[in-house]
Write an enzyme that holds these catalytic residues in place. Structure first.
Site, mmCIF file in Angstrom:
data_model
loop_
_atom_site.group_PDB
_atom_site.id
_atom_site.type_symbol
_atom_site.label_atom_id
_atom_site.label_comp_id
_atom_site.label_asym_id
_atom_site.label_seq_id
_atom_site.Cartn_x
_atom_site.Cartn_y
_atom_site.Cartn_z
ATOM 1 N N ASP A 37 0.819 -1.208 0.000
ATOM 2 C CA ASP A 37 0.000 0.000 0.000
ATOM 3 C C ASP A 37 0.857 1.265 0.000
ATOM 4 O O ASP A 37 2.090 1.198 -0.020
ATOM 5 C CB ASP A 37 -0.942 -0.053 1.209
ATOM 6 C CG ASP A 37 -2.345 0.445 0.897
ATOM 7 O OD1 ASP A 37 -2.499 1.261 -0.032
ATOM 8 O OD2 ASP A 37 -3.287 0.017 1.587
ATOM 9 N N GLU A 73 -0.681 1.684 -5.194
ATOM 10 C CA GLU A 73 -0.271 3.082 -5.095
ATOM 11 C C GLU A 73 -1.413 4.014 -5.494
ATOM 12 O O GLU A 73 -1.253 5.235 -5.443
ATOM 13 C CB GLU A 73 0.991 3.265 -5.976
ATOM 14 C CG GLU A 73 1.552 4.650 -6.110
ATOM 15 C CD GLU A 73 0.905 5.431 -7.252
ATOM 16 O OE1 GLU A 73 0.840 6.672 -7.151
ATOM 17 O OE2 GLU A 73 0.465 4.795 -8.231
ATOM 18 N N TRP A 74 -2.551 3.439 -5.896
ATOM 19 C CA TRP A 74 -3.798 4.160 -6.201
ATOM 20 C C TRP A 74 -3.748 4.929 -7.523
ATOM 21 O O TRP A 74 -4.699 5.641 -7.862
ATOM 22 C CB TRP A 74 -4.201 5.124 -5.082
ATOM 23 C CG TRP A 74 -3.987 4.604 -3.699
ATOM 24 C CD1 TRP A 74 -4.166 3.319 -3.253
ATOM 25 C CD2 TRP A 74 -3.542 5.351 -2.562
ATOM 26 N NE1 TRP A 74 -3.872 3.216 -1.922
ATOM 27 C CE2 TRP A 74 -3.481 4.457 -1.463
ATOM 28 C CE3 TRP A 74 -3.211 6.686 -2.356
ATOM 29 C CZ2 TRP A 74 -3.088 4.837 -0.193
ATOM 30 C CZ3 TRP A 74 -2.822 7.083 -1.088
ATOM 31 C CH2 TRP A 74 -2.761 6.164 -0.026
ATOM 32 N N GLY A 75 -2.642 4.830 -8.256
ATOM 33 C CA GLY A 75 -2.549 5.489 -9.550
ATOM 34 C C GLY A 75 -2.167 6.950 -9.507
ATOM 35 O O GLY A 75 -2.080 7.600 -10.556
ATOM 36 N N ASP A 76 -1.903 7.496 -8.328
ATOM 37 C CA ASP A 76 -1.562 8.918 -8.235
ATOM 38 C C ASP A 76 -0.266 9.248 -8.964
ATOM 39 O O ASP A 76 -0.090 10.362 -9.469
ATOM 40 C CB ASP A 76 -1.436 9.333 -6.768
ATOM 41 C CG ASP A 76 -2.767 9.293 -6.030
ATOM 42 O OD1 ASP A 76 -3.807 9.160 -6.704
ATOM 43 O OD2 ASP A 76 -2.767 9.382 -4.787
ATOM 44 N N ASP A 115 -9.721 3.142 -3.098
ATOM 45 C CA ASP A 115 -10.548 1.986 -2.750
ATOM 46 C C ASP A 115 -11.908 2.004 -3.433
ATOM 47 O O ASP A 115 -12.495 3.064 -3.673
ATOM 48 C CB ASP A 115 -10.762 1.934 -1.238
ATOM 49 C CG ASP A 115 -9.511 1.487 -0.497
ATOM 50 O OD1 ASP A 115 -8.503 1.172 -1.159
ATOM 51 O OD2 ASP A 115 -9.550 1.451 0.745
#
Length: 405
Positions: free
Chosen positions: A151, A184-187, A206
């Site tokens: 994460d 990494e959520w794509g940031d 999420d």
């Protein structure tokens, strides 16, 4: 002891950097399994995980292709061991220890996954891996870990690519192949660099268990199915065997309507996303089990060509999604995006071209046999228009196979 640990990590980092690489060939098709977070969050223990592994076998999930049983955040104590600086499993939740749990899962013919974070703390406030990458990777290898979800909380000013590359190197140095999931959520546009670092990468924050919503939590938000699908635009070119765009864990069986569950599962398969169950499989309905073990839909996700589908047409409330498959076959899904039942009337003679693969679907020149994947039955061919009643937020999906002359 602390200085000795830092020196050891530094030495291992220098040694591993010479031949830094990821383990190849671990995810030639999208990963399939189960993760504890969506339903249980921090309310996890070894009994839950063992029961889940048992049911993988008993209910046919293993036979359908699901193989990874993954514990998410909150599995550890709040502090590292002060002498060794190693992570310590929560003694109340996992009294038998992580290695015993991994061994239990392996004896079922399944694989075991675990969670940590690239920052100093995990998203739930437990010890993160920053500064301990090589120590933690060696510990995971000793335990028998096969999958690491990594994460991105509490990362401060860290560089994402560098942080995930260090953990990749640490896994390789530990010597045990592990699927490495970049969460990494794509940031930091992880699809642009993730192929050389991990086996999949999250494209969003999420997921929320809803059709089209955003749930706000202060500085971050959960997104429903369609906001996630639409968030990143066209990132298909970064996607394929051993390097997948990950649209997050499934919410099938977690409270949406049966129609929305069907669309959710079909769309993740059309997108060739990892299929990671997020429900309580101990309590799921017969309909949910039938859906998530539908081998014909799963085959679309697992197709070895490894191409992500795309939206070809939006017509009269229906989105038409197409996905090139191996052996000159195609998958075509029709989603009723409206709030009412609609009649689908689709002329198969429309010309479809996938600019990524240069594949063409020309039903006017070649007749294709239709296989209704949700109904698990043949449905004629493309010589006639498709007419079908489709409920609100529901989907019909077909496999198209050229008719041999």
């Amino acid at each position: 002891m602390r200085l000795t640990h830092i020196a050891l990590v530094a030495a291992l980092t220098v040694s591993a950097s010479v031949n830094a690489q990821k383990f190849e060939g671990l995810a030639l098709t999208p990963t399939m399994g189960w993760n504890s977070w969506n339903t249980f969050a921090c309310d996890i223990d070894e009994n839950l995980v063992r029961e889940t592994a048992d049911l993988f076998v008993k209910l046919g999930l293993k036979d359908a292709g699901y193989e990874y049983v993954v514990i998410d955040d909150c599995w550890m104590e709040m502090e590292r061991d002060p002498q060794t600086m190693k992570l310590v499993a929560d003694h109340k939740k996992f009294p038998s220890g992580i290695k015993a749990l991994a061994d239990y899962i392996h004896k079922k013919g399944l694989k075991f996954g675990i969670y940590n974070c690239a920052g100093t703390k995990t998203c739930a406030g437990y010890p993160g891996t920053r500064g301990y990458e090589f120590l933690d990777a060696r510990q995971y290898a000793e335990w028998g870990v096969d999958f690491l979800k990594y994460d991105w909380c509490d990362h401060s000013t860290q560089d994402a690519r560098a942080s995930y590359s260090i953990m990749r190197d640490a896994i390789y140095a530990a010597g045990r192949p592990m699927v490495f999931n970049i969460c990494e959520w794509g940031d930091a546009q992880s699809w642009e660099w993730g192929g050389n670092v991990g086996h999949s990468w999250r494209v969003s924050g999420d997921i929320a268990r809803c059709w089209d919503c955003q749930e706000n939590y202060g500085g971050w938000a959960k997104l429903g199915l369609w906001p996630i699908i639409r968030l990143r635009g066209d990132i298909r070119k970064y996607h394929g065997p051993d390097h997948w765009n990950d649209f997050d864990m499934l919410e099938v069986g977690n409270g949406m309507s049966p129609a929305e569950d069907r669309t959710h599962f079909v769309m993740w398969s059309m997108l060739a996303s990892p299929l990671i169950l997020g429900n309580d499989i101990r309590k799921m309905s017969k309909e949910t089990l039938e859906l998530i073990t539908n081998k014909e839909v799963i085959a679309v996700d697992q197709d070895k060509l490894g191409v992500m589908g795309f939206c070809f047409l939006n017509d009269k409330g229906f989105e038409v999604w197409v996905k090139p498959l191996d052996n000159n076959e195609w998958a075509v899904a029709f989603v009723n995006m409206t709030e009412q039942k609609r009649t689908l009337n689709y002329d198969w003679n429309r010309y479809v071209k996938d600019s990524l693969t240069n594949r063409e679907l020309k039903c006017g020149e070649t007749t294709y046999k239709l296989r209704d994947l949700l109904a698990k039955k043949d449905a004629g061919d493309t010589s006639k228009a498709l007419v079908r009643e489709v409920e609100s937020h529901d989907v019909v999906v077909f496999r198209l196979s050229p008719v041999k002359k």
